[in-house]
Design a protein around this motif. Structure first.
Motif, short mmCIF file in Angstrom:
data_model
loop_
_atom_site.label_atom_id
_atom_site.label_comp_id
_atom_site.label_asym_id
_atom_site.label_seq_id
_atom_site.Cartn_x
_atom_site.Cartn_y
_atom_site.Cartn_z
N ASN A 253 -38.91 -7.58 55.64
CA ASN A 253 -38.11 -6.94 54.33
C ASN A 253 -37.71 -5.33 54.48
N CYS B 75 -43.02 -5.84 48.49
CA CYS B 75 -44.42 -6.18 48.35
C CYS B 75 -45.13 -5.71 46.91
N SER C 3 -39.84 5.91 46.40
CA SER C 3 -40.89 6.02 47.70
C SER C 3 -40.79 7.63 48.09
C1 LIG Z 1 -39.67 1.24 49.59
N1 LIG Z 1 -40.26 0.17 48.57
C2 LIG Z 1 -39.56 -0.20 47.37
C3 LIG Z 1 -41.46 1.13 47.85
C4 LIG Z 1 -40.94 -0.82 49.23
C5 LIG Z 1 -42.09 -0.39 50.09
C6 LIG Z 1 -42.36 -1.50 51.01
C7 LIG Z 1 -42.88 -2.81 50.48
O1 LIG Z 1 -42.30 -3.90 50.72
#
Ligand SMILES: C[N+](C)(C)CCCC=O
Ligand SMILES: NC(=O)c1ccc[n+]([C@@H]2O[C@H](COP(=O)([O-])OP(=O)(O)OC[C@H]3O[C@@H](n4cnc5c(N)ncnc54)[C@H](O)[C@@H]3O)[C@@H](O)[C@H]2O)c1
Length: 482
Positions: A145, A276, A439
């Motif tokens: 992903n 996730c 993030s």
């Molecule tokens: C960058 N996100 C959106 C926090 C996803 C982190 C990794 C999870 O699949």
């Protein structure tokens, strides 16, 4: 791009040019799976590079990582395009992934020069000190992903601490991490320090069983995580497991509604819902259930699905046909169990003939959900949001925690005390107040319960890519008991 291929095992394809009918799309490259021999070659060359890299000072390593970050920043557009072709996510989002990737390298470059131990005074002028030392050759195994970003989240702290890394991307997204390996080389890491091997289960197993591998960092599903841990246990290798989730997002009636709606969309529809930490169980206080639902459905219907390379697309294609079918199966089952499809959930066929066999679907909002429905209990890993009403804080916290997973959670409220009280009660590793799925690389990321353990990002990740050596220094004579 030159792709370093192994000589053993079978060829796997990303799409199929010769047979462009469903379930296949177009081939963008053909790769050979790395067999046992190639895995060993990769580990041995990483081991050789480790000797040089681990002896360099933190400041020297920092300069190389900063240069890698600079190259990624400079080539953002090219790498984002590659990632979109690799994964199917929109170019808009792929650019964000690439930004987070170079920020991660910059962050650990910043830490590399200050990694240090402690000095501890002992009686009689004697003392002890600790050295923070690298582990050796670390293995990174990635999910499909966030292919480039996952590789950076693992390699940046690993390399900053002085380790080498052999990385295996998912066979569904094998391409962009090869570019990362090239960039590390251009930036000046010793040859072989960051190696890529390609393949699926067998290649992953060869890596996990290899006696010269010191650590395994895995991102993927819970069932595979269990197998990784079993293999690591045989070699007493430490593991970091970043696994799946079914996270709660709690919307209280005193929230700023527009922010809460934006948060719910962020929590569910990034990367076609294949995230996730998504907050897929959206608990909404009954008083605002209708207003929230109406707005979230309206906004979901406006999400532009289609060609991921177009500027205004916000949702691209799911990873492959079996996964699309699986997501569709969850929606069918949800309907059978009494949930109501409030919007989306159907397949989307773009007008562009070259995309007609793509794995597109419209983002889906499910109403009338109950806690015991499969769509509420299982990780769907697709663009499907389940809305669940609640009445009291106590009730919602209990229901939110009633899951085997514990990756993330979110709360929307204007009551700051309630916000902190609720996130403190959530059994999840990554919690958001009045936002979701952002993030910052400075913040540790990882799960509780079946969502795994260990942390990526932040200072915390250093603990998982280094080990402490204690040195005890005697300044006087030895007082023997014999
Ligand atoms: C960058 N996100 C959106 C926090 C996803 C982190 C990794 C999870 O699949
Ligand atoms: N917590 C996180 O940070 C995070 C991030 C992204 C994805 N995920 C999770 O990953 C899952 C989806 O990704 P996926 O389908 O690629 O997961 P997966 O577990 O099927 O595969 C992940 C990786 O493991 C490899 N692999 C599979 N079996 C193996 C084995 N027996 N030994 C060694 N390696 C093996 C695969 O080839 C792939 O590279 C979802 O559950 C999602 O929640 C978690």
């Amino acid at each position: 791009m030159e792709i370093n291929l192994g000589s053993e095992s079978k060829i796997f394809e990303l799409g199929n040019l010769e047979n462009p009918e469903p379930p296949c799309c177009r081939v963008i490259c053909k790769l050979l799976c790395s067999g046992e021999k190639e895995v060993d070659l990769a580990v041995q060359s990483a081991k050789a590079a480790f000797k040089t890299w681990s002896q360099m000072s933190g400041m020297e390593r920092s300069r190389v990582l900063l240069e890698a970050a600079r190259i990624i920043r400079e080539q953002r557009e090219e790498i984002a395009t590659l990632e979109t072709i690799n994964n199917g996510k929109s170019i808009f989002e792929a650019r964000v992934d690439i930004d987070i990737s170079w920020q991660c390298l910059e962050y650990y470059a910043g830490l590399a020069g200050s990694l240090a131990g402690e000095h501890i005074q002992l009686p009689g002028g004697s003392f002890g000190y600790t050295r923070r030392e690298p582990l050796g050759v670390c293995v990174g195994i990635g999910a499909w992903n966030y292919p480039f970003q996952i590789a950076c989240w693992k390699s940046a702290p690993a390399l900053a601490c002085g380790n080498a890394m052999v990385f295996k991307p998912s066979p569904f997204t094998p391409v962009s991490v090869v570019r990362l390996a090239e960039i590390f080389t251009e930036a000046g890491v010793p040859k072989g320090l960051f190696n890529v091997v390609q393949g699926g289960v067998a290649t992953g197993q060869f890596l996990c069983h290899h006696p010269d591998v010191a650590k395994i960092s895995f991102t993927g599903s819970v069932p595979t995580g269990i197998k990784i841990m079993e293999m690591a246990a045989k070699g007493i290798k430490p593991v970091t497991l970043e696994l799946g989730g079914k996270s709660p997002l709690i919307i209280f009636s005193d929230c700023a509604l527009e922010n809460a709606v934006n948060g719910a969309l962020m929590a569910n529809f990034l990367t076609q819902g294949e995230v996730c930490c998504n907050g897929t169980r959206v608990f909404v206080e009954r008083k605002i259930l209708d207003a929230f639902t109406k707005e979230v459905v309206k906004r979901t219907q406006k999400i532009k699905v289609g060609d991921p390379l177009l500027e205004d697309t916000r949702m691209g294609a799911l990873i492959n046909r079996p996964h699309l079918d699986r997501v569709q199966g969850f929606i069918k089952q949800a309907k059978e169990q009494g949930a109501q499809v409030l919007c989306g959930g159907d397949l989307y066929v773009p007008d562009d003939p070259k995309l007609k066999n793509g794995y597109y679907m419209r983002p889906c909002v499910l109403g009338n959900c109950k806690d015991d429905m499969t769509c509420v209990k299982e990780e769907i890993f697709g663009p499907v949001m389940s809305i669940l009403p609640f009445d009291t804080e106590e009730e919602v916290v209990e229901r939110a925690n009633n899951t085997k997973f514990g990756l993330a959670g979110g709360v929307f409220t204007r009551d700051i005390q309630k916000a902190h009280r609720v996130v403190a009660a959530l059994k999840a590793g990554m919690c958001f107040i009045n936002n979701y799925n952002i993030s910052p690389v400075e913040l540790p990321f990882g799960g509780y319960k079946a969502s795994g353990f260990g942390r990526e990002n932040g200072r915390a990740a250093i603990e998982y890519y280094s080990q402490l050596k204690t040195v005890c220094v005697e300044m006087g004579d030895v007082e023997s008991v014999f």
